[in-house]
Design an enzyme around this catalytic site. Structure first.
Site, PDB file in Angstrom:
ATOM      1  N   TYR A 206       5.724   2.503   5.669  1.00  0.00           N
ATOM      2  CA  TYR A 206       5.197   1.137   5.598  1.00  0.00           C
ATOM      3  C   TYR A 206       6.656  -0.333   5.685  1.00  0.00           C
ATOM      4  O   TYR A 206       6.458  -1.063   5.955  1.00  0.00           O
ATOM      5  CB  TYR A 206       4.960   0.711   4.279  1.00  0.00           C
ATOM      6  CG  TYR A 206       3.533   1.821   3.954  1.00  0.00           C
ATOM      7  CD1 TYR A 206       2.326   1.085   4.961  1.00  0.00           C
ATOM      8  CD2 TYR A 206       3.727   2.613   2.841  1.00  0.00           C
ATOM      9  CE1 TYR A 206       1.219   1.457   4.494  1.00  0.00           C
ATOM     10  CE2 TYR A 206       2.164   3.276   3.139  1.00  0.00           C
ATOM     11  CZ  TYR A 206       1.288   2.649   3.218  1.00  0.00           C
ATOM     12  OH  TYR A 206       0.121   3.501   3.208  1.00  0.00           O
TER      13      TYR A 206
ATOM     14  N   GLU B 227      -4.056  -5.419  -6.400  1.00  0.00           N
ATOM     15  CA  GLU B 227      -2.570  -4.604  -4.994  1.00  0.00           C
ATOM     16  C   GLU B 227      -2.021  -4.301  -7.152  1.00  0.00           C
ATOM     17  O   GLU B 227      -1.323  -2.914  -6.455  1.00  0.00           O
ATOM     18  CB  GLU B 227      -1.698  -5.375  -4.462  1.00  0.00           C
ATOM     19  CG  GLU B 227      -2.827  -5.649  -2.730  1.00  0.00           C
ATOM     20  CD  GLU B 227      -2.548  -3.889  -2.615  1.00  0.00           C
ATOM     21  OE1 GLU B 227      -1.992  -3.279  -2.054  1.00  0.00           O
ATOM     22  OE2 GLU B 227      -3.669  -3.665  -1.625  1.00  0.00           O
TER      23      GLU B 227
ATOM     24  N   CYS C 223      -2.827  -6.557   1.450  1.00  0.00           N
ATOM     25  CA  CYS C 223      -2.514  -4.634   1.022  1.00  0.00           C
ATOM     26  C   CYS C 223      -1.732  -4.712   2.810  1.00  0.00           C
ATOM     27  O   CYS C 223      -0.740  -4.333   2.331  1.00  0.00           O
ATOM     28  CB  CYS C 223      -4.052  -4.798   1.492  1.00  0.00           C
ATOM     29  SG  CYS C 223      -4.140  -2.447   1.995  1.00  0.00           S
TER      30      CYS C 223
ATOM     31  N   ASP D 234      -5.720   5.940  -3.192  1.00  0.00           N
ATOM     32  CA  ASP D 234      -5.618   5.314  -2.119  1.00  0.00           C
ATOM     33  C   ASP D 234      -6.695   5.638  -0.825  1.00  0.00           C
ATOM     34  O   ASP D 234      -7.000   4.955   0.235  1.00  0.00           O
ATOM     35  CB  ASP D 234      -4.731   5.157  -1.397  1.00  0.00           C
ATOM     36  CG  ASP D 234      -4.036   4.103  -0.775  1.00  0.00           C
ATOM     37  OD1 ASP D 234      -4.700   2.595  -1.501  1.00  0.00           O
ATOM     38  OD2 ASP D 234      -3.261   4.327   0.333  1.00  0.00           O
TER      39      ASP D 234
END
Length: 266
Positions: free
Chosen positions: A203, A245, A172, A81
């Protein structure tokens, strides 16, 4: 376990591609939320629903949510990532060249700032706790799956129009916001003792969702007047991003650099 129901497959006229002469009125529509989406965003989300929901149920996300994900799997993910985010930042930089709209340009710059000054710090903090230096982070080999993902969005950023780029980066932002919020709700009782709490905390926030809402609003405006064929092209870009993803996390769980484990060079 309880899961948030997926969006129902019954589509509105707008979601089915029935033309509408009315421009998107963001003020009249009201706040864009995961449960209150404008027509084209809902259409994209419905097209990706199968892989989206299977993505939330795959082992990497399930184990991350309950805190049992192996450290080496999470470390593999973080390293990939970290590499991905650098290319993601380049995509936003390229988007700057496709518009003279100062609001859009400011958004792209702010995303890049967030990548380098917020998300990367979380990666470095985790990696430091695993004994991985920044030099090792920068030297990590990109997996075939991560490279397929970043090569795709970079090619769109180089050759596509602004709307293509916004659609390419939306999966994303949106998937992470959705999964972060859902994990926070589902595992609320155990999150405080979860070693990956800071990942979920980053998140799950409304402020992180705002990036997705901004993209959705501007995409909704940019698709006005486009042909049905062109809209289908954009939906394909979006679904491909959601599929990538899924594969990003799946390959991290398996710790695969290549399509077959025997091809891996470490």
């Amino acid at each position: 376990m309880e899961y948030r129901p997926s969006i129902q497959p019954t589509l509105s006229d707008a979601a089915q591609g029935v033309p509408s002469d009315e421009p998107f009125d963001a003020e009249a529509f009201g706040p864009i939320t995961p449960d209150h989406l404008p027509p084209f965003a809902r259409r994209m989300r419905e097209a990706a629903d199968l892989v989206w929901e299977q993505g939330y149920r795959q082992p990497f996300i399930r184990e991350l949510g309950n805190g049992t994900l192996a450290r080496e799997r999470f470390a593999f993910y973080l390293l990939q990532d970290y590499r991905y985010l650098k290319d993601y930042a380049k995509v936003h930089a390229l988007a700057l060249t496709k518009t003279m709209d100062s609001e859009i340009m400011t958004f792209m710059v702010n995303v890049q700032n967030g990548i380098f000054n917020v998300e990367s710090k979380v990666h470095r903090s985790y990696m430091a706790s695993y004994g991985v230096s920044e030099e090792e982070m920068n030297a990590v080999r990109q997996s075939a799956f991560a490279r397929a993902y970043t090569s795709n969005i970079l090619s769109i950023a180089y050759g596509g129009q602004l709307v293509d780029v916004l659609v390419a980066v939306l999966p994303c932002a949106w998937v992470y916001a959705d999964y972060g919020q859902r994990l926070a709700r589902e595992f609320a009782g155990t999150l405080d003792s979860n070693p990956y709490k800071s990942w979920v905390d980053m998140y799950k926030t409304d402020s992180f969702w705002e990036g997705s809402a901004w993209l959705i609003e501007h995409i909704e405006r940019l698709v006005e007047g486009l042909s049905e064929e062109r809209k289908r092209e954009l939906i394909d870009i979006f679904v491909t991003g959601v599929e990538n993803e899924y594969m990003f996390w799946a390959s991290a769980y398996d710790m695969h650099y290549s399509w077959k484990p025997e091809w891996d060079r470490g």
